[in-house]
Design an enzyme around this catalytic site. Structure first.
Site, PDB file in Angstrom:
ATOM      1  N   ARG A  68       0.567  -0.715  -0.061  1.00  0.00           N
ATOM      2  CA  ARG A  68      -0.236   0.111   0.172  1.00  0.00           C
ATOM      3  C   ARG A  68       0.755   1.277  -0.095  1.00  0.00           C
ATOM      4  N   LEU A 107      -3.233 -11.161   5.032  1.00  0.00           N
ATOM      5  CA  LEU A 107      -2.957 -10.428   5.955  1.00  0.00           C
ATOM      6  C   LEU A 107      -2.824  -9.040   6.622  1.00  0.00           C
ATOM      7  N   SER A 161      -2.975  -3.168  12.736  1.00  0.00           N
ATOM      8  CA  SER A 161      -2.751  -5.089  13.792  1.00  0.00           C
ATOM      9  C   SER A 161      -2.266  -4.444  14.976  1.00  0.00           C
ATOM     10  N   SER A 207      -7.947 -13.535  14.884  1.00  0.00           N
ATOM     11  CA  SER A 207      -7.190 -13.221  16.089  1.00  0.00           C
ATOM     12  C   SER A 207      -7.535 -14.005  17.179  1.00  0.00           C
ATOM     13  N   GLU A 250      -6.903 -11.932  19.693  1.00  0.00           N
ATOM     14  CA  GLU A 250      -7.585 -10.824  20.579  1.00  0.00           C
ATOM     15  C   GLU A 250      -9.580 -11.217  20.166  1.00  0.00           C
ATOM     16  N   TYR A 308      -9.871  -3.139  17.723  1.00  0.00           N
ATOM     17  CA  TYR A 308      -8.618  -4.371  16.928  1.00  0.00           C
ATOM     18  C   TYR A 308      -9.605  -5.210  16.605  1.00  0.00           C
ATOM     19  N   ASN A 362      -0.201 -15.161  19.385  1.00  0.00           N
ATOM     20  CA  ASN A 362       0.493 -13.923  19.199  1.00  0.00           C
ATOM     21  C   ASN A 362       1.912 -14.943  18.855  1.00  0.00           C
ATOM     22  N   ARG A 392       9.197  -8.773  13.885  1.00  0.00           N
ATOM     23  CA  ARG A 392       8.171  -8.450  14.715  1.00  0.00           C
ATOM     24  C   ARG A 392       8.775  -6.743  14.687  1.00  0.00           C
ATOM     25  N   PHE A 414       5.745  -4.221  19.112  1.00  0.00           N
ATOM     26  CA  PHE A 414       4.883  -5.211  20.384  1.00  0.00           C
ATOM     27  C   PHE A 414       5.916  -5.189  21.401  1.00  0.00           C
ATOM     28  N   LYS A 427      10.092  -5.217  21.853  1.00  0.00           N
ATOM     29  CA  LYS A 427      10.093  -3.751  21.865  1.00  0.00           C
ATOM     30  C   LYS A 427      11.561  -4.137  23.476  1.00  0.00           C
ATOM     31  N   ARG A 472      -3.865  -0.143  29.001  1.00  0.00           N
ATOM     32  CA  ARG A 472      -5.028   0.022  27.597  1.00  0.00           C
ATOM     33  C   ARG A 472      -6.130   0.458  28.462  1.00  0.00           C
TER      34      ARG A 472
HETATM   35  P1  NDP Z   1       2.289  -6.195  10.674  1.00  0.00           P
HETATM   36  O1  NDP Z   1       1.437  -5.832  11.459  1.00  0.00           O
HETATM   37  O2  NDP Z   1       3.837  -6.813  10.104  1.00  0.00           O
HETATM   38  O3  NDP Z   1       1.972  -6.522   9.456  1.00  0.00           O
HETATM   39  C1  NDP Z   1       0.371  -5.895   8.875  1.00  0.00           C
HETATM   40  C2  NDP Z   1       0.601  -5.317   7.196  1.00  0.00           C
HETATM   41  O4  NDP Z   1      -0.898  -4.529   7.051  1.00  0.00           O
HETATM   42  C3  NDP Z   1       1.624  -4.750   7.070  1.00  0.00           C
HETATM   43  O5  NDP Z   1       2.266  -5.673   5.272  1.00  0.00           O
HETATM   44  C4  NDP Z   1       0.838  -3.480   6.243  1.00  0.00           C
HETATM   45  O6  NDP Z   1       1.414  -3.101   5.454  1.00  0.00           O
HETATM   46  C5  NDP Z   1      -0.164  -3.613   5.599  1.00  0.00           C
HETATM   47  N1  NDP Z   1      -1.360  -3.033   5.522  1.00  0.00           N
HETATM   48  C6  NDP Z   1      -1.914  -1.882   6.676  1.00  0.00           C
HETATM   49  N2  NDP Z   1      -2.794  -0.959   6.225  1.00  0.00           N
HETATM   50  C7  NDP Z   1      -3.122  -1.758   4.805  1.00  0.00           C
HETATM   51  C8  NDP Z   1      -4.451  -1.259   3.816  1.00  0.00           C
HETATM   52  N3  NDP Z   1      -5.057  -0.514   4.246  1.00  0.00           N
HETATM   53  N4  NDP Z   1      -3.908  -1.929   2.860  1.00  0.00           N
HETATM   54  C9  NDP Z   1      -3.032  -2.881   2.472  1.00  0.00           C
HETATM   55  N5  NDP Z   1      -2.553  -3.455   3.307  1.00  0.00           N
HETATM   56  C10 NDP Z   1      -2.299  -2.940   4.783  1.00  0.00           C
HETATM   57  O7  NDP Z   1       1.000  -7.948  11.191  1.00  0.00           O
HETATM   58  P2  NDP Z   1       2.388  -9.137  11.561  1.00  0.00           P
HETATM   59  O8  NDP Z   1       2.123 -10.080  10.709  1.00  0.00           O
HETATM   60  O9  NDP Z   1       1.705  -8.823  12.218  1.00  0.00           O
HETATM   61  O10 NDP Z   1       0.070 -10.019  11.248  1.00  0.00           O
HETATM   62  C11 NDP Z   1      -0.503 -10.477   9.833  1.00  0.00           C
HETATM   63  C12 NDP Z   1      -1.861 -10.822  10.340  1.00  0.00           C
HETATM   64  O11 NDP Z   1      -2.391 -11.235  11.218  1.00  0.00           O
HETATM   65  C13 NDP Z   1      -2.482  -9.197  10.377  1.00  0.00           C
HETATM   66  O12 NDP Z   1      -3.878  -8.865   9.810  1.00  0.00           O
HETATM   67  C14 NDP Z   1      -2.638  -9.674  12.320  1.00  0.00           C
HETATM   68  O13 NDP Z   1      -3.874  -8.857  12.058  1.00  0.00           O
HETATM   69  C15 NDP Z   1      -3.325 -10.823  12.457  1.00  0.00           C
HETATM   70  N6  NDP Z   1      -2.732 -11.381  13.793  1.00  0.00           N
HETATM   71  C16 NDP Z   1      -1.232 -11.176  13.845  1.00  0.00           C
HETATM   72  C17 NDP Z   1      -0.903 -12.499  14.805  1.00  0.00           C
HETATM   73  C18 NDP Z   1       0.683 -11.923  15.456  1.00  0.00           C
HETATM   74  O14 NDP Z   1       0.572 -12.702  16.569  1.00  0.00           O
HETATM   75  N7  NDP Z   1       1.533 -11.462  14.818  1.00  0.00           N
HETATM   76  C19 NDP Z   1      -2.322 -13.000  15.679  1.00  0.00           C
HETATM   77  C20 NDP Z   1      -3.437 -13.297  15.105  1.00  0.00           C
HETATM   78  C21 NDP Z   1      -3.594 -12.316  13.970  1.00  0.00           C
HETATM   79  P3  NDP Z   1       2.774  -1.890   5.657  1.00  0.00           P
HETATM   80  O15 NDP Z   1       3.820  -2.112   5.712  1.00  0.00           O
HETATM   81  O16 NDP Z   1       2.949  -0.635   4.520  1.00  0.00           O
HETATM   82  O17 NDP Z   1       2.066  -0.964   6.734  1.00  0.00           O
HETATM   83  P1  GDR Z   2      -1.371  -8.290  21.965  1.00  0.00           P
HETATM   84  O1  GDR Z   2       0.411  -7.382  21.515  1.00  0.00           O
HETATM   85  O2  GDR Z   2      -2.043  -7.160  22.053  1.00  0.00           O
HETATM   86  O3  GDR Z   2      -1.533  -9.041  21.854  1.00  0.00           O
HETATM   87  O4  GDR Z   2      -1.498  -7.625  20.629  1.00  0.00           O
HETATM   88  P2  GDR Z   2       1.197  -6.260  22.565  1.00  0.00           P
HETATM   89  O5  GDR Z   2       2.416  -6.971  22.181  1.00  0.00           O
HETATM   90  O6  GDR Z   2       1.302  -5.204  21.551  1.00  0.00           O
HETATM   91  O7  GDR Z   2       1.057  -6.867  23.895  1.00  0.00           O
HETATM   92  C1  GDR Z   2       0.669  -8.049  24.086  1.00  0.00           C
HETATM   93  C2  GDR Z   2       0.534  -7.391  25.712  1.00  0.00           C
HETATM   94  O8  GDR Z   2       1.744  -7.081  26.308  1.00  0.00           O
HETATM   95  C3  GDR Z   2       1.337  -5.643  27.354  1.00  0.00           C
HETATM   96  N1  GDR Z   2       2.459  -4.591  27.405  1.00  0.00           N
HETATM   97  C4  GDR Z   2       2.818  -4.181  26.386  1.00  0.00           C
HETATM   98  N2  GDR Z   2       2.618  -4.248  24.966  1.00  0.00           N
HETATM   99  C5  GDR Z   2       3.433  -3.256  24.395  1.00  0.00           C
HETATM  100  N3  GDR Z   2       2.937  -2.984  23.091  1.00  0.00           N
HETATM  101  N4  GDR Z   2       4.339  -2.271  24.272  1.00  0.00           N
HETATM  102  C6  GDR Z   2       4.176  -2.097  26.600  1.00  0.00           C
HETATM  103  O9  GDR Z   2       4.669  -1.535  26.421  1.00  0.00           O
HETATM  104  C7  GDR Z   2       3.487  -3.308  26.917  1.00  0.00           C
HETATM  105  N5  GDR Z   2       3.488  -3.908  28.496  1.00  0.00           N
HETATM  106  C8  GDR Z   2       2.862  -4.499  28.714  1.00  0.00           C
HETATM  107  C9  GDR Z   2      -0.127  -5.493  26.732  1.00  0.00           C
HETATM  108  O10 GDR Z   2      -1.052  -4.618  27.417  1.00  0.00           O
HETATM  109  C10 GDR Z   2      -0.383  -7.317  26.020  1.00  0.00           C
HETATM  110  O11 GDR Z   2      -1.333  -7.106  27.227  1.00  0.00           O
HETATM  111  C11 GDR Z   2      -0.421  -8.926  18.926  1.00  0.00           C
HETATM  112  C12 GDR Z   2      -1.084  -7.869  17.812  1.00  0.00           C
HETATM  113  O12 GDR Z   2      -0.108  -9.161  16.669  1.00  0.00           O
HETATM  114  C13 GDR Z   2      -2.701  -8.528  17.394  1.00  0.00           C
HETATM  115  O13 GDR Z   2      -2.173  -7.901  15.777  1.00  0.00           O
HETATM  116  C14 GDR Z   2      -2.729  -9.433  17.212  1.00  0.00           C
HETATM  117  O14 GDR Z   2      -4.377  -9.906  17.245  1.00  0.00           O
HETATM  118  C15 GDR Z   2      -2.429 -10.336  18.644  1.00  0.00           C
HETATM  119  O15 GDR Z   2      -1.358 -10.151  18.801  1.00  0.00           O
HETATM  120  C16 GDR Z   2      -2.950 -12.155  18.672  1.00  0.00           C
END
Ligand code: NDP
Ligand code: GDR
Length: 328
Positions: free
Chosen positions: A33, A78, A82, A127, A129, A151, A180, A186, A190, A194, A281
Site C-alpha cells: 500500500r 494478512l 494490527s 486473531s 484478540e 482491533y 500471538n 516482529r 509489540f 520491544k 490499555r
Molecule cells: P504486521 O503489522 O507486521 O503487518 C501488517 C501488514 O498489513 C503490513 O504489511 C501493512 O502494510 C499491511 N497493511 C496495513 N494497512 C493496510 C491497508 N490499508 N491496505 C493494505 N495493507 C495494509 O502484522 P503481522 O504480520 O504480525 O500479522 C499479519 C496478520 O495477522 C494481521 O492481519 C494481524 O492482525 C494478524 N494476526 C497477527 C498475529 C501476530 O501475533 N502476529 C496474531 C493473530 C493475527 P505496511 O507495512 O505498509 O504498514
Molecule cells: P497483543 O500484542 O496486543 O497481544 O497483539 P502486544 O505485544 O502489543 O501486547 C501483548 C501484551 O503486552 C502488554 N504490554 C505491552 N505491550 C506493548 N506493545 N508495549 C508495552 O510497553 C507493553 N507493556 C505491557 C500489553 O498490555 C499486552 O497485554 C498482538 C498483535 O500482533 C495483534 O495483531 C494480534 O492479533 C495479537 O497479538 C494476537
C-alpha cells in the site's frame, strides 16, 4: 505453478509466508500500500522473485485490479492495522482496514472467481484478540468471542464475514484464529520485540532501562515461521474451516523479561524495568491460552519452537543487530 496473492506482504507474517510459498514452487504476488512505501524495496531485496503490486484494502477497485493481474489460486489476507494499542486512538481507521477491508477483499475475490467459486481459496488472518475477556480456558474454535479493543471488534467482523462467504457462496474460505506469534522480524511496537531490543541495548551499554505497561498479562507466544505453515495447510484441505493455532502454553510479560534478560547474562532484571501508565490499555486481555487440538489433528500442524527458544532467538538477533550498529 500455483499462484498466490498475499496482502500484508511487508509485515512479519507476509515475509515468512512469501518465503514458504516460494520454497514450495508458488508464483507469489504481494499487495503493497501507499505511495513510495519504504518497505517496497525491503521486500524486493529480500525476495526478488516476488511480484509486488500496489493497492489498498480500503480501495476495492485496486483489489480488483490486483486480483486480475495476479490470477491467484490462493489469496492470503494478512493486511491489517494490527497494533492493538493504536486501535483505540484510531478506531475508525482500524474499522475501515481491519474490518471492512476483509469484506472488500472477499467481495473482490468472489467477483474475480466469477461463475467458478472453486477457482480460488481464501485465508483470513483472525486473531486470539477476538476472545478478549476470555469466556473459557483454554480457548477453542467454539469459545464465545468477547473482544476488548477496536482491533478485536474489527477482527470479529472479518472472522464472521469470512464464515459468511463460505456459507453463502460456497467459497473455500478459512479463518485461522492465530495466537500471538513473534520473531526477529516482529515490529518493535509489540512487547516481545520491544523487550528483546531493549535488553540487547542494555546489555551493550547503549540504553539504561526499559519502560513498559502491564507486566501481569499472559500470552500464548509461538514462532511466526511455524504459524504461516498452518495458514498454508488450511488452504490445502478439501473444505474451508476455522482453526485455532497456538502452542497451548501461556507466559506473563514478567516471565518474558526474566528469560530475555537471562539470555543477555543479566539476572537482576527488575533493576532495569520501569512502568508507565502511558503503556497501559483502556481494557486488557488478561489471559490467552489456545487449544490447538483441531489444527494438530486435521492439519497435522505442531509448533516447533518453544517459548524460551523463541525469546533466545529474538534477543540474540537483536544483540547482533545492535552490535553491528555500535561498530558503525
Ligand atoms: P504486521 O503489522 O507486521 O503487518 C501488517 C501488514 O498489513 C503490513 O504489511 C501493512 O502494510 C499491511 N497493511 C496495513 N494497512 C493496510 C491497508 N490499508 N491496505 C493494505 N495493507 C495494509 O502484522 P503481522 O504480520 O504480525 O500479522 C499479519 C496478520 O495477522 C494481521 O492481519 C494481524 O492482525 C494478524 N494476526 C497477527 C498475529 C501476530 O501475533 N502476529 C496474531 C493473530 C493475527 P505496511 O507495512 O505498509 O504498514
Ligand atoms: P497483543 O500484542 O496486543 O497481544 O497483539 P502486544 O505485544 O502489543 O501486547 C501483548 C501484551 O503486552 C502488554 N504490554 C505491552 N505491550 C506493548 N506493545 N508495549 C508495552 O510497553 C507493553 N507493556 C505491557 C500489553 O498490555 C499486552 O497485554 C498482538 C498483535 O500482533 C495483534 O495483531 C494480534 O492479533 C495479537 O497479538 C494476537
Amino acid at each position: 505453478m500455483t499462484r498466490a496473492l498475499i496482502t500484508g506482504i511487508t509485515g512479519q507474517d507476509g515475509l515468512y509466508l512469501a518465503e514458504l510459498l516460494h520454497s514450495k514452487g508458488y508464483e507469489v504476488f504481494g499487495l503493497v500500500r501507499g505511495q513510495n512505501n519504504p518497505k517496497f524495496d525491503m521486500v524486493q531485496q529480500l525476495l526478488p522473485e516476488v511480484k509486488l503490486l500496489t493497492g489498498d484494502l480500503t480501495d476495492v477497485s485496486s483489489l480488483t485490479r490486483v486480483l486480475n493481474i495476479a490470477q491467484p489460486d490462493e489469496v492470503y489476507n494478512l493486511g491489517a492495522i494490527s497494533f492493538v494499542a493504536y486501535s483505540w486512538e484510531n478506531a475508525s481507521l482500524t474499522t475501515d482496514v481491519t474490518a471492512k477491508g476483509v469484506l472488500n477483499i472477499l467481495e473482490a475475490t468472489r467477483l474475480y472467481a466469477g461463475n467458478d467459486i472453486s477457482k480460488v481459496r481464501f485465508y483470513q488472518a483472525s486473531s486470539s484478540e477476538m476472545y478478549g475477556k476470555v469466556q473459557q480456558v483454554p480457548q477453542t474454535e467454539e469459545t464465545l468471542l468477547w473482544p476488548r479493543s477496536p482491533y478485536g471488534v474489527a477482527k470479529v467482523y472479518g472472522h464472521y464475514m469470512t464464515i459468511n462467504y463460505r456459507e453463502s457462496y460456497g467459497m473455500h474460505a478459512s479463518s485461522g484464529i492465530l495466537f500471538n506469534h513473534e520473531s526477529p522480524r516482529r515490529g518493535p511496537e509489540f512487547v516481545t520485540r520491544k523487550v528483546s531490543r531493549a535488553v540487547a541495548r542494555i546489555a551493550l551499554g547503549m540504553q539504561d532501562d526499559i519502560t513498559l505497561g502491564n507486566l501481569d498479562a499472559k500470552r500464548d507466544w509461538g514462532f511466526a515461521g511455524d504459524y504461516v505453515d498452518a495458514m498454508w495447510r488450511m488452504l490445502q484441505q478439501p473444505e474451508g474451516d476455522d482453526y485455532v493455532v497456538a502452542t497451548g502454553e501461556t507466559h506473563s510479560i514478567e516471565e518474558l523479561l526474566q528469560v530475555a534478560f537471562r539470555v543477555a547474562g543479566i539476572e537482576n532484571w527488575r533493576d532495569y524495568v520501569k512502568q508507565d501508565p502511558r503503556f497501559m490499555r483502556p481494557a486488557e486481555v488478561d489471559l490467552l491460552i489456545g487449544d490447538p487440538t483441531k489444527a494438530q489433528e486435521k492439519l497435522g500442524w505442531t509448533p516447533t519452537v518453544g517459548f524460551e527458544q523463541l525469546v533466545e532467538m529474538m534477543v540474540n538477533s537483536d544483540l547482533a543487530e545492535q552490535s553491528a550498529l555500535l561498530k558503525k
